[in-house]
Design a protein around this motif. Structure first.
Motif, mmCIF file in Angstrom:
data_model
loop_
_atom_site.group_PDB
_atom_site.id
_atom_site.type_symbol
_atom_site.label_atom_id
_atom_site.label_comp_id
_atom_site.label_asym_id
_atom_site.label_seq_id
_atom_site.Cartn_x
_atom_site.Cartn_y
_atom_site.Cartn_z
ATOM 1 N N SER A 166 0.754 -1.351 0.014
ATOM 2 C CA SER A 166 -0.337 0.260 -0.330
ATOM 3 C C SER A 166 0.716 1.118 0.056
ATOM 4 C CB SER A 166 -1.053 -0.099 1.095
ATOM 5 O OG SER A 166 0.150 -0.006 2.502
ATOM 6 N N LEU A 167 2.076 1.059 -0.354
ATOM 7 C CA LEU A 167 3.553 2.549 0.161
ATOM 8 C C LEU A 167 3.152 2.474 -1.751
ATOM 9 C CD1 LEU A 167 5.934 1.200 2.679
ATOM 10 C CD2 LEU A 167 3.525 3.036 2.667
ATOM 11 N N GLY A 168 3.568 3.695 -1.818
ATOM 12 C CA GLY A 168 4.447 4.417 -3.345
ATOM 13 C C GLY A 168 2.942 4.438 -3.911
ATOM 14 N N VAL A 169 3.104 4.579 -5.061
ATOM 15 C CA VAL A 169 2.336 4.704 -6.026
ATOM 16 C C VAL A 169 1.702 3.337 -6.519
ATOM 17 C CG1 VAL A 169 1.727 5.534 -8.638
ATOM 18 C CG2 VAL A 169 2.915 6.698 -7.516
ATOM 19 N N CYS A 170 0.817 2.832 -5.915
ATOM 20 C CA CYS A 170 -0.110 1.443 -5.630
ATOM 21 C C CYS A 170 -1.148 1.394 -6.228
ATOM 22 C CB CYS A 170 -0.394 0.932 -4.157
ATOM 23 S SG CYS A 170 -1.390 2.515 -3.203
ATOM 24 N N PRO A 171 -1.725 0.609 -7.297
ATOM 25 C CA PRO A 171 -3.029 -0.252 -7.495
ATOM 26 C C PRO A 171 -4.154 0.276 -6.698
ATOM 27 C CG PRO A 171 -1.869 -2.270 -7.233
ATOM 28 C CD PRO A 171 -1.275 -0.818 -6.881
ATOM 29 N N GLU A 172 -4.382 0.645 -5.556
ATOM 30 C CA GLU A 172 -5.622 1.023 -5.011
ATOM 31 C C GLU A 172 -5.411 2.388 -4.403
ATOM 32 O OE1 GLU A 172 -7.150 1.540 -0.471
ATOM 33 O OE2 GLU A 172 -5.445 0.180 -0.602
ATOM 34 N N LEU A 173 -4.485 3.371 -4.930
ATOM 35 C CA LEU A 173 -4.439 4.415 -4.864
ATOM 36 C C LEU A 173 -4.626 5.385 -6.604
ATOM 37 C CD1 LEU A 173 -3.553 7.797 -4.536
ATOM 38 C CD2 LEU A 173 -1.590 6.912 -5.136
ATOM 39 N N VAL A 174 -4.555 4.084 -7.558
ATOM 40 C CA VAL A 174 -5.185 4.904 -9.212
ATOM 41 C C VAL A 174 -6.537 4.134 -9.308
ATOM 42 C CG1 VAL A 174 -4.579 4.003 -11.367
ATOM 43 C CG2 VAL A 174 -2.150 4.837 -10.160
ATOM 44 N N TRP A 175 -6.607 3.190 -8.695
ATOM 45 C CA TRP A 175 -8.282 2.664 -8.612
ATOM 46 C C TRP A 175 -9.168 3.517 -8.336
ATOM 47 C CZ3 TRP A 175 -6.471 -2.690 -7.388
ATOM 48 C CH2 TRP A 175 -6.199 -3.278 -8.182
ATOM 49 N N LYS A 176 -8.551 4.567 -6.997
ATOM 50 C CA LYS A 176 -9.848 5.330 -6.604
ATOM 51 C C LYS A 176 -9.262 6.324 -6.924
ATOM 52 C CE LYS A 176 -9.573 3.621 -1.487
ATOM 53 N NZ LYS A 176 -8.881 3.835 0.003
ATOM 54 N N ALA A 177 -8.384 7.108 -7.575
ATOM 55 C CA ALA A 177 -8.640 8.681 -8.122
ATOM 56 C C ALA A 177 -9.112 7.698 -9.250
ATOM 57 C CB ALA A 177 -6.988 8.863 -8.571
ATOM 58 N N ARG A 178 -9.087 7.104 -9.832
ATOM 59 C CA ARG A 178 -9.547 7.108 -11.773
ATOM 60 C C ARG A 178 -11.212 7.776 -10.908
ATOM 61 N NH1 ARG A 178 -8.177 8.779 -15.951
ATOM 62 N NH2 ARG A 178 -9.585 10.185 -15.354
ATOM 63 N N GLN A 179 -11.478 6.280 -10.553
ATOM 64 C CA GLN A 179 -13.268 6.532 -9.678
ATOM 65 C C GLN A 179 -13.474 7.468 -9.344
ATOM 66 O OE1 GLN A 179 -13.552 4.296 -5.847
ATOM 67 N NE2 GLN A 179 -16.107 3.476 -6.981
ATOM 68 N N GLU A 180 -12.684 8.410 -8.476
ATOM 69 C CA GLU A 180 -12.999 10.021 -7.921
ATOM 70 C C GLU A 180 -12.946 10.610 -9.097
ATOM 71 O OE1 GLU A 180 -14.326 12.486 -6.077
ATOM 72 O OE2 GLU A 180 -14.339 10.462 -5.560
ATOM 73 N N GLU A 234 -4.668 -4.477 -14.546
ATOM 74 C CA GLU A 234 -5.273 -3.945 -14.775
ATOM 75 C C GLU A 234 -5.989 -2.398 -14.159
ATOM 76 O OE1 GLU A 234 -9.285 -6.049 -16.192
ATOM 77 O OE2 GLU A 234 -7.993 -6.777 -17.737
ATOM 78 N N VAL A 235 -5.066 -2.000 -13.982
ATOM 79 C CA VAL A 235 -4.735 -1.365 -13.331
ATOM 80 C C VAL A 235 -5.164 0.169 -13.997
ATOM 81 C CG1 VAL A 235 -3.579 0.901 -11.463
ATOM 82 C CG2 VAL A 235 -3.790 -1.694 -11.490
ATOM 83 N N PRO A 236 -6.091 1.436 -13.931
ATOM 84 C CA PRO A 236 -6.639 2.629 -15.507
ATOM 85 C C PRO A 236 -5.444 3.923 -15.229
ATOM 86 C CG PRO A 236 -7.903 2.818 -13.344
ATOM 87 C CD PRO A 236 -6.647 1.552 -12.808
#
Length: 428
Positions: A335-349, A378-380
């Protein structure tokens, strides 16, 4: 249809220094000296190959070196003396240039060019007496597969082995590393951000190799030199700092003063809140450009999203691998750095507030393995910025004589390989 090679003049080969053996290992210059003094002139076949599978680049530069460096000085003692004098003049030019002494500079440059002209008159060009065959820059090659051969009298070109191997090895190493991330990205753009991790002298070679291997863009003008394309970049942390840590103010200043055709890509990790910072930048940018209030979730931000001046093309996430962005759920190191969760949440928002056309560029710690993971999940992501990882690959290039006067002659364990893929080098 025959592929095209770059004009040898593109590479700005330092001809005097190459011919003087300035960059050559001493054992190669001495080997050639022995051949000349012993009047030994065999016709040999040199064979070059990589020590592992690679994307080969640097061949055109190697050919340029051979084009201008194959031959000899008819009076080597005199040539050496003149070359040493040129070196001394160049050192003086360097010192005088800092003092802006124009008159003295003009005198020194005239003296240098007069010497160069006299030195060149001593040169006996033997390029037309050798035959070079090679793959093309950007071709792939297997471990130990021949990528280039030189056939001719080694007394004329043997001293060039150091520099020829070096330019191919460096460019091939960079190209091979870039190819791996390009392949991992599955068609998404790769931005070559490696200039800061090595000496500036190597930028032109690295940039050429990166673009030849499929990189979408490079970050310095020197990176783009051999191609003649324009370098690209994003808003850096330093500009944000200069505007008191305000990403919005930095973005607006960038938009006011940078050329209209340049896409505005905003770095948004300054406050460790990529999503929140992006939304604030969109709001502030919209209000500055459109002259009316922006209400998140109600106002359509699309008029200020896109290419060129007055719009934001994309945002770049560059969170350090030692930090966890505010929007990310705390757990393990994943969950550190530029992780998949960050990008998924960002794209969704971003999509939720109407910023569906806003591009997301990610960087910081990306290599082929991390990009493969992002693509597998499939990270956006719209583009990847890759830096130091592209300079970690090391491909050794080796050269051996495998024939002498048309007969097999090679060190134990080496032999002439399959040369069927090589094409004869013909320069206009």
């Amino acid at each position: 249809m025959r592929k095209k090679r770059l004009d040898p003049r593109v590479f700005k080969v330092p001809i005097d220094r190459i011919r003087a053996g300035y960059y050559s290992d001493k054992y190669f210059t001495r080997y050639v000296k022995v051949l000349k003094l012993d009047n030994r002139h065999p016709r040999v076949l040199y064979q070059f190959f990589p020590r592992k599978d690679a994307i080969i680049v640097g061949l055109d530069e190697a050919i340029s070196i051979l084009r201008y460096g194959t031959g000899y000085y008819r009076d080597e003692e005199k040539a050496d003396s003149m070359f040493r004098e040129i070196l001394n003049i160049e050192r003086e030019i360097q010192a005088v240039a800092y003092d802006y002494d124009r008159m003295r500079l003009e005198q020194l440059y005239k003296k240098k060019w007069d010497l160069r002209e006299r030195l060149n008159e001593l040169w006996v060009d033997k390029w037309n007496e050798i035959e070079v065959k090679a793959l093309y820059d950007g071709d792939s090659a297997k471990e130990n597969e021949p990528i280039m051969t030189i056939e001719g009298d080694p007394a004329y070109f043997g001293y060039l082995e150091t520099v020829v191997l070096g330019v191919i090895a460096r460019a091939t190493s960079t190209a091979t590393a870039v190819h791996k991330v390009v392949k991992a990205a599955k068609g998404k753009p790769i931005l070559f951000f490696s200039a800061r991790f090595d000496h500036y002298w190597i930028q032109a070679t690295d940039g050429y190799a990166a673009l030849k291997a499929g990189a979408f863009g490079v970050s310095t003008d020197a990176n783009a030199d051999y191609w003649g394309v324009e370098s690209m970049g994003t808003i850096p942390h330093a500009l944000i700092a200069a505007y008191d840590g305000s990403t919005s103010e930095a973005a607006l200043a960038f938009d006011r003063h940078i050329e209209p055709h340049v896409n505005r890509i905003v770095l948004v990790d300054w406050e460790n809140d990529c999503i929140g910072t992006t939304i604030k930048v969109l709001k502030d940018f919209y209000e500055a450009m459109m002259g009316r209030r922006f209400v998140v979730g109600e106002t359509d931000p699309d008029p200020i999203i896109g290419p060129g001046k007055g719009r934001i093309w994309g945002v770049r996430f560059d969170t350090s691998k030692s930090l966890r962005d505010r929007s990310v759920t705390p757990k393990d190191e994943s969950s550190l750095g530029v992780c998949p969760e960050l990008v998924w949440k960002a794209r969704q928002e971003f999509d939720r507030i109407g910023a569906k056309n806003l591009k997301i560029i990610v960087s910081s710690g990306f290599n082929a393995e991390k990009i493969e993971l992002f693509e597998k999940l499939e990270v956006p992501v719209d583009a990847y910025g890759v830096g130091s990882a592209l300079l970690e690959e090391k491909i050794q290039i080796t050269a051996d004589i495998v024939e002498v006067n048309g007969k097999p002659c090679a060190k134990y364990g080496r032999k002439k390989g399959d040369l069927s893929r090589l094409e004869k080098v013909i320069l206009d």
